[in-house]
Design an enzyme around this catalytic site. Structure first.
Site, PDB file in Angstrom:
ATOM      1  N   TYR A  91      45.721  37.203  40.636  1.00  0.00           N
ATOM      2  CA  TYR A  91      44.897  37.552  39.477  1.00  0.00           C
ATOM      3  C   TYR A  91      44.147  36.291  39.075  1.00  0.00           C
ATOM      4  O   TYR A  91      44.640  35.450  38.334  1.00  0.00           O
ATOM      5  CB  TYR A  91      45.773  38.088  38.344  1.00  0.00           C
ATOM      6  CG  TYR A  91      45.015  38.383  37.074  1.00  0.00           C
ATOM      7  CD1 TYR A  91      43.802  39.063  37.113  1.00  0.00           C
ATOM      8  CD2 TYR A  91      45.506  38.000  35.834  1.00  0.00           C
ATOM      9  CE1 TYR A  91      43.101  39.332  35.953  1.00  0.00           C
ATOM     10  CE2 TYR A  91      44.820  38.269  34.666  1.00  0.00           C
ATOM     11  CZ  TYR A  91      43.622  38.933  34.740  1.00  0.00           C
ATOM     12  OH  TYR A  91      42.922  39.200  33.581  1.00  0.00           O
ATOM     13  N   ASP A 134      42.622  40.947  41.823  1.00  0.00           N
ATOM     14  CA  ASP A 134      41.460  40.842  40.942  1.00  0.00           C
ATOM     15  C   ASP A 134      40.950  39.404  41.034  1.00  0.00           C
ATOM     16  O   ASP A 134      41.534  38.506  40.430  1.00  0.00           O
ATOM     17  CB  ASP A 134      41.859  41.215  39.522  1.00  0.00           C
ATOM     18  CG  ASP A 134      40.703  41.111  38.542  1.00  0.00           C
ATOM     19  OD1 ASP A 134      39.596  40.692  38.948  1.00  0.00           O
ATOM     20  OD2 ASP A 134      40.900  41.434  37.356  1.00  0.00           O
ATOM     21  N   ASP A 194      40.831  49.858  33.297  1.00  0.00           N
ATOM     22  CA  ASP A 194      39.398  49.605  33.487  1.00  0.00           C
ATOM     23  C   ASP A 194      39.075  49.268  34.948  1.00  0.00           C
ATOM     24  O   ASP A 194      37.910  49.279  35.339  1.00  0.00           O
ATOM     25  CB  ASP A 194      38.852  48.545  32.517  1.00  0.00           C
ATOM     26  CG  ASP A 194      39.769  47.359  32.323  1.00  0.00           C
ATOM     27  OD1 ASP A 194      40.823  47.277  32.984  1.00  0.00           O
ATOM     28  OD2 ASP A 194      39.418  46.490  31.497  1.00  0.00           O
ATOM     29  N   ASN A 215      44.540  46.494  39.513  1.00  0.00           N
ATOM     30  CA  ASN A 215      44.721  45.855  38.206  1.00  0.00           C
ATOM     31  C   ASN A 215      44.989  46.968  37.207  1.00  0.00           C
ATOM     32  O   ASN A 215      44.092  47.737  36.870  1.00  0.00           O
ATOM     33  CB  ASN A 215      43.477  45.043  37.818  1.00  0.00           C
ATOM     34  CG  ASN A 215      43.632  44.373  36.453  1.00  0.00           C
ATOM     35  OD1 ASN A 215      44.238  44.935  35.543  1.00  0.00           O
ATOM     36  ND2 ASN A 215      43.082  43.181  36.308  1.00  0.00           N
TER      37      ASN A 215
END
Length: 265
Positions: free
Chosen positions: A113, A154, A255, A7
């Site tokens: 996702y 993710d 992140d 991601n």
DNA sequence: ATGGTGGTCCCACCA
């Protein structure tokens, strides 16, 4: 074959990191999430100049997924089909599939996702659970057709308390609520293998995401929410699954960090 | 309290 999920939190903001990563770490296949680009605005040369075929499913501003591959990719499809009973097509760009041709065998790679779902309860959480039901239906189809496959990306799911540094903080979060975990467990109950946990049973402290705020990475206050789910034939070919946590310490990091799967195919 | 993106010139939305 080395497959990585990452991601990137915006491909334009992560241009240098992704370019260096593709050249230095050279996954055979990279499955990206949160490209935050349309198919037209994705900087194609970041993939193509590094020797990758590029297949995107993007939208403006948010979400967006992509498959980058050094091997040929066939039969690319975008989006998850509505469940029978008739909802509408998913308006959010969160899912892409393609068949990657390995040296000996092919594998259907599903890049996803999964919706975050916060705040829960609420319409965003309802959307998350409905999306997970669609994903389960797709997994059932692929199993029924006996197509070797993996689903990676993710997931925005903490499978167990072991997958959060501070599970009590996450107890009421959409990533950890019982309906979320039950929906994830239904995927496993189909016979899918969660690759990292299968290779590293009972080992806490391994995360794939750390919040940008409050020094979360330095304190290892992380979450393990980026996963590989493997069909039985593909699980038999797994030789390793690792998390590239050092990527979080770079300048201007995402992140999330990449998770890697090694397959003998 | 941190960051990316998009529409406006600082702010809203999303994670």
């Amino acid at each position: 074959m080395k497959i990585a999920t990452f991601n990137v939190n915006g491909i334009k903001a992560r241009y240098g990191i992704v370019s260096d990563w593709l050249r230095e770490d050279a996954p055979d296949v990279a499955v990206l999430q949160e490209i935050k680009s349309t198919d037209e605005t994705f900087p194609r040369e970041v993939a193509e100049d590094a020797g990758y075929e590029l297949h995107t499913h993007g939208q403006k501003g948010f979400n967006g997924v992509a498959i980058l591959s050094k091997r040929p990719v066939e039969d690319v499809t975008r989006g998850l089909a509505p469940l029978p009973g008739g909802e509408e097509d998913d308006e959010q760009a969160r899912y892409i599939e393609g068949t990657v041709i390995g040296e000996r065998d092919a594998v259907r790679i599903c890049g996803l996702y999964l919706p975050n779902g916060n705040p829960a309860p609420g319409p965003k959480y309802d959307y998350k659970l409905a999306w997970m039901a669609r994903l389960e239906a797709r997994a059932r189809e692929l199993l029924a057709q006996e197509i070797p496959f993996l689903m990676t990306g993710d997931y925005n799911v903490l499978p167990t308390d072991m997958d959060a540094a501070r599970p009590q903080v996450m107890a009421e979060d959409a990533l950890a609520l019982p309906p979320t975990r039950r929906a994830f467990q239904r995927l496993l109950n189909l016979g899918l293998t969660e690759a990292f946990r299968a290779r590293h049973p009972g080992q806490p402290g391994h995360y794939s995401y750390w919040d940008y705020q409050a020094g979360a990475f330095e304190r290892n206050h992380g979450l393990r929410i980026d996963h590989f789910l493997l069909s039985p034939a593909i699980a038999d070919r797994m030789t390793d699954c690792t998390i590239q946590s050092d990527m979080r310490a770079r300048q201007k990091p995402s992140d999330h960090v990449p998770v890697w799967l090694d397959l003998d195919i």
